[in-house]
Design an enzyme around this catalytic site. Structure first.
Site, PDB file in Angstrom:
ATOM      1  N   ASP A 248      47.018 -62.031 -14.086  1.00 51.68           N
ATOM      2  CA  ASP A 248      47.090 -62.825 -15.316  1.00 51.68           C
ATOM      3  C   ASP A 248      45.934 -63.809 -15.471  1.00 51.68           C
ATOM      4  OD1 ASP A 248      49.393 -61.404 -15.497  1.00 51.68           O
ATOM      5  OD2 ASP A 248      50.719 -63.083 -15.028  1.00 51.68           O
TER       6      ASP A 248
ATOM      7  N   ASP B 247      54.168 -54.008 -10.596  1.00 49.45           N
ATOM      8  CA  ASP B 247      53.987 -55.436 -10.883  1.00 49.45           C
ATOM      9  C   ASP B 247      54.970 -56.257 -10.041  1.00 49.45           C
ATOM     10  OD1 ASP B 247      53.091 -57.738 -12.162  1.00 49.45           O
ATOM     11  OD2 ASP B 247      54.307 -57.433 -13.964  1.00 49.45           O
TER      12      ASP B 247
ATOM     13  N   GLU C 130      54.746 -59.369  -5.150  1.00 42.15           N
ATOM     14  CA  GLU C 130      54.300 -60.352  -4.126  1.00 42.15           C
ATOM     15  C   GLU C 130      55.360 -60.573  -3.056  1.00 42.15           C
ATOM     16  OE1 GLU C 130      54.061 -60.771  -7.471  1.00 42.15           O
ATOM     17  OE2 GLU C 130      51.986 -60.093  -7.425  1.00 42.15           O
TER      18      GLU C 130
HETATM   19  O1  MIG Z   1      56.175 -62.246 -15.486  1.00 45.82           O
HETATM   20  O2  MIG Z   1      55.404 -57.268 -17.309  1.00 45.82           O
HETATM   21  O3  MIG Z   1      50.683 -59.540 -14.440  1.00 45.82           O
HETATM   22  O4  MIG Z   1      50.275 -57.769 -16.560  1.00 45.82           O
HETATM   23  O5  MIG Z   1      52.165 -57.818 -18.632  1.00 45.82           O
HETATM   24  C1  MIG Z   1      55.179 -61.510 -16.103  1.00 45.82           C
HETATM   25  C2  MIG Z   1      54.929 -58.392 -17.987  1.00 45.82           C
HETATM   26  C3  MIG Z   1      55.278 -60.069 -15.682  1.00 45.82           C
HETATM   27  C4  MIG Z   1      52.930 -59.901 -15.159  1.00 45.82           C
HETATM   28  C5  MIG Z   1      51.768 -58.973 -15.145  1.00 45.82           C
HETATM   29  C6  MIG Z   1      51.370 -58.662 -16.553  1.00 45.82           C
HETATM   30  C7  MIG Z   1      52.539 -58.051 -17.294  1.00 45.82           C
HETATM   31  C8  MIG Z   1      53.729 -59.011 -17.260  1.00 45.82           C
HETATM   32  N1  MIG Z   1      54.069 -59.315 -15.871  1.00 45.82           N
END
Ligand code: MIG
Length: 799
Positions: A500, A421, A424
């Protein structure tokens, strides 16, 4: 959202201290951007065009041209229908996206004509005008025409004509499918916790698009990772803030072009088979007890489950590669027990490493010098979940190795897959850019560069680091990674989920387009958070999303912190029973999905395909964004409207069968299909053989045969192997056709994997009589028969 409300939500999620840091980081980021401006922010005053040709000469695979103002163009045929162009000045890309550069030799010709230089293969002729205008022909047909590009150091701009009917698709992950009429940024971006239709950019941009136009289209890939933009208003325009302007034009229809594009950028390897099952996730299941409870729930409600995901709260203070021992005192015990029940454990990993001298990952990384630095040599300090954090420079080979070394910690706890996650990379800011400074320095495998170029590569290379580490750590296993960000070539390492997405009907509809975009951009495996991420869906929205997701490559339920629980039983009946039906259907479809996965590994074709995939000449299909093909055999028309009791479906020309009741539907026109809550319209293409698992364990696969219309025929395949590792495989290829009133199925097999020697055969759409297998009669009961391996199966029918 109102700033006030946003502030309170933020405090609730990340705490007051973190919100204050966010304000601080926002200020720091703005200051750093001013202190370290990049060349693109103060481009040269003059804009140059090639203007006039100075020299032209044949070169390996093509030709080299020199124009005025030091502008050069190199033309290379990679294949008969794939031509690569490179305009300089500007640095060449580090070839992170590219895996195959040594293509076979192509017979070519270079000569000068009245209207410019011609560089031709047998498939394509490129006409290079004296002023740098380029025209591409297939035979006599002009299929692309580029104006001379312009260079305003360090920025390249290019425009190409667009046919008024042209439709454009791809560019990675987008919040719509048909991209005509819009402009799209090439800069991987976290849309701040929620997005819906029209949001741009999203987490994964890929500068590659497919053009459908009358007379035949093409696919173009810009091998340039700089910040940039591509737009399709009156013309197709592309802007890159640095680097050489390099691109490859693939002059073929969509399946063939994507085949060649993924030959260049690589294909997705077969995943371990369990990944194709259902995944349950939530931000977060916070304790071991909670996870066990969820697993129990699936068992109690008789719902097949392949994996549970642990979101960020399993970590100790969000320190990547750590486990919170108070909440997960025995992760190994947990994963072992889950595994015994057939459930794998997946954990999230964020790239940001907490700035904490007492934390070994931080210390070791600092000692090895693998964190991103600012131009003044100071380590960049950003802000993410763990608070102040550093960013590994994944463009550094040493950083990739260092990072990859830590997977062992979780693999030894029994973790079977990893969820990448925030890559980016994301950072917490209060509005504006939410990443690291543009001037941040990247190693670029020794070539050196800045974040303006490295940004879009960050996710790709984090996945590369993880993938390579897992290959080494467990050579007998297939790595499985799920990612939010990436770039061209990321399909070699990871699956993609669409982040999201908001919980709304509009977002459900949009998601079909988003996943199709991802697929035609070369990433065959994608999926969305069922029910949407940022909100609590109604029972109806949840059910409709679930039904669609059952036909998408990645099938996972996930939701944000603060939303209502959404395990299938939470909604009660009828949702629970409907979800159970679709979970079972998914399980039955696994042999088909797995076969599609194998196909993707060979051809690059996504599992989920636009309805025009095999019939791009049918222009009425070009605008369809609310239906898709799963493989070539199934067409899925999800319900994306509240309260809908029927929906319109346009099937491509040809005969189709309703999946639910075998009713024959002729394509080439629009018709209405009933959509009671327990169903979404699904159709099967005539001439298909769909390999399906039986409802109950213990029997061999069933071949579901959908006879072709009239004189037609169809070919299909079934792929099998052990579902993990790199052992034997087998492909059965089936040809179905009619011979004098008999339905004939021919089978050819290739590969050593044994597995099944017992096939069930189910004939749809016609009344099946006696079967004859390689000359011997077999019995038919209720349209079903069982046979051993066969070369030819003849089935008498009443038709
Ligand atoms: O700032 O890890 O897209 O699936 O549950 C949010 C917490 C960070 C974004 C991800 C989402 C995940 C969440 N993350």
């Amino acid at each position: 959202m109102e700033p006030f409300k946003k502030f309170f939500l933020a405090v609730r999620f990340i705490g007051l201290r973190q919100v204050l840091r966010t304000v601080a980081y926002t200020g720091t980021l703005a200051r750093l951007e001013t202190r370290f401006p990049t060349a693109s922010q103060t481009p040269a005053a003059k804009i140059f065009k090639p203007e006039a040709l100075i020299s032209a000469a044949p070169a390996p695979r093509g030709a080299a041209f020199k124009f005025k103002h030091g502008i050069e163009l190199q033309v290379e045929f990679l294949g008969n229908t794939a031509v690569r162009l490179t305009w300089k000045p500007g640095e060449l890309p580090v070839p992170y996206a590219v895996v195959e550069d040594g293509w076979e030799d192509v017979p070519m010709e270079v000569d000068e004509g009245e209207d410019g230089w011609r560089v031709s293969s047998e498939g394509v002729t490129l006409l290079v005008g004296g002023n740098g205008r380029l025209r591409y022909f297939k035979g006599e047909e002009l299929f692309r025409e580029e104006a001379p590009p312009s260079y305003q150091a360090p920025i390249w701009r290019q425009s190409a004509a667009l046919d008024e009917h042209a439709h454009l698709y791809g560019l990675g992950e987008r919040s719509r499918f048909n991209l005509r009429g819009g402009r799209y940024r090439l800069w991987n971006t976290d849309p701040d916790g929620s997005y819906g239709h029209g949001e741009d950019p999203l987490y994964m941009s890929i500068p590659a698009y497919t053009c459908l136009q009358p007379g035949g289209g093409y696919l173009i890939f810009y091998e340039n990772s700089f910040d940039g933009e591509i737009g399709f208003e009156d013309q197709a325009e592309a802007v890159f803030l640095g680097g050489a302007l390099r691109y490859v034009v693939f002059a073929e229809g969509p399946p063939e072009a994507l085949h060649d594009y993924t030959r260049l950028t690589g294909r997705a390897p077969l995943p371990p088979r369990w990944v194709l099952g259902f995944h349950q996730s939530r931000w977060s299941y916070e304790t071991e007890a909670e996870v066990r409870e969820v697993a129990e729930g699936f068992k109690r409600h008789d719902l097949p489950l392949a994996a549970i995901h642990l979101d960020i709260d399993y970590m100790r203070g969000y320190r990547v590669f750590s486990v919170d021992k108070t909440r997960f005192p025995d992760l190994k015990g947990l994963t072992t027990d889950l595994e015994a029940g057939g459930i794998k454990t997946v954990t999230i990993l964020d790239p940001g490493v907490k700035w904490d001298p007492g934390y070994d990952v931080f210390r070791e990384g600092r000692d090895q010098g693998v964190f991103c630095q600012l131009p003044d040599g100071k380590t960049l300090r950003g802000l993410v979940w763990p608070g102040w954090a550093v960013y590994p420079d994944f463009t550094h080979p040493a950083a990739r190795r260092w990072w990859g070394g830590y997977y062992r910690r979780l693999v030894s706890e029994g973790v079977a897959g990893f969820w990448h996650d925030m890559n980016e990379p994301a950072a917490f800011t209060a509005g504006g850019a939410d990443t690291v400074p543009r001037a941040t320095v990247h190693e670029m495998d020794g070539r050196k560069g800045i974040h303006e170029e490295g940004h879009n590569l960050y996710g790709l290379l984090m996945n590369r680091a993880g993938f390579e580490a897992l290959r080494e750590l467990q050579p007998e296993k297939r790595p499985w990674l799920l990612t939010r960000s990436g770039w061209a070539g990321v399909q070699r390492y990871a699956w993609k989920w669409s982040g999201d997405v908001e919980s709304s009907w509009e977002a459900l509809r949009m998601t079909v387009g988003t996943l199709l975009s991802t697929g035609v951009s070369g990433i065959p495996y994608s999926g969305s958070d069922i029910g949407g991420f940022s909100g609590s869906p109604s029972e109806e929205l949840f059910v409709r999303w679930f039904q669609m997701a059952a036909f998408t490559p990645f099938f996972r339920n996930h939701a944000a912190k603060g939303t209502a629980r959404s395990e299938p039983w939470v909604f009660g009946e009828p949702a629970l029973s409907i979800c159970r039906e679709f979970l079972r259907l998914r399980r039955r479809l696994l042999p088909y999905l797995y076969t599609l996965g194998w196909e993707a590994s060979q051809t690059g074709a996504p599992l989920m395909r636009p309805v025009w995939w095999r019939q791009p000449e049918e222009r009425v299909l070009w605008d369809i964004e609310d239906a898709f093909l799963l493989g070539d055999a199934l067409l899925v028309a999800p319900v994306v409207e509240r309260g809908a009791t029927e929906r319109r479906v346009r099937l491509p020309t040809g005969r189709w069968y309703s999946f639910w009741d075998d009713e024959v539907v002729e394509g080439g026109r629009e018709s209405a299909a009933d959509t009671p809550l327990e169903r979404i319209p699904v159709f099967v293409r005539a001439g298909s053989v769909i390999p399906m698992a039986p409802d109950i364990h213990g029997e061999g696969p069933k071949l579901h045969i959908y006879p072709p219309a009239g004189e037609g025929s169809g070919s299909s395949a079934m792929y099998c192997d052990a579902g993990e590792g790199y052992g034997d495989m087998r492909v059965d290829r089936f040809e179905v056709g009619w011979e004098g009133g008999e339905l004939v199925v021919k089978r050819e097999s290739e590969g050593e994997y044994g597995g099944t020697d017992d096939y069930g055969v189910v004939v749809h759409g016609v009344v099946a009589g006696k079967g004859v297998v390689d000359g011997k009669g077999i019995e038919t009961r209720g349209g079903e028969m069982r046979t051993g391996p066969f070369t030819e199966l003849r089935i008498a029918t009443d038709d």
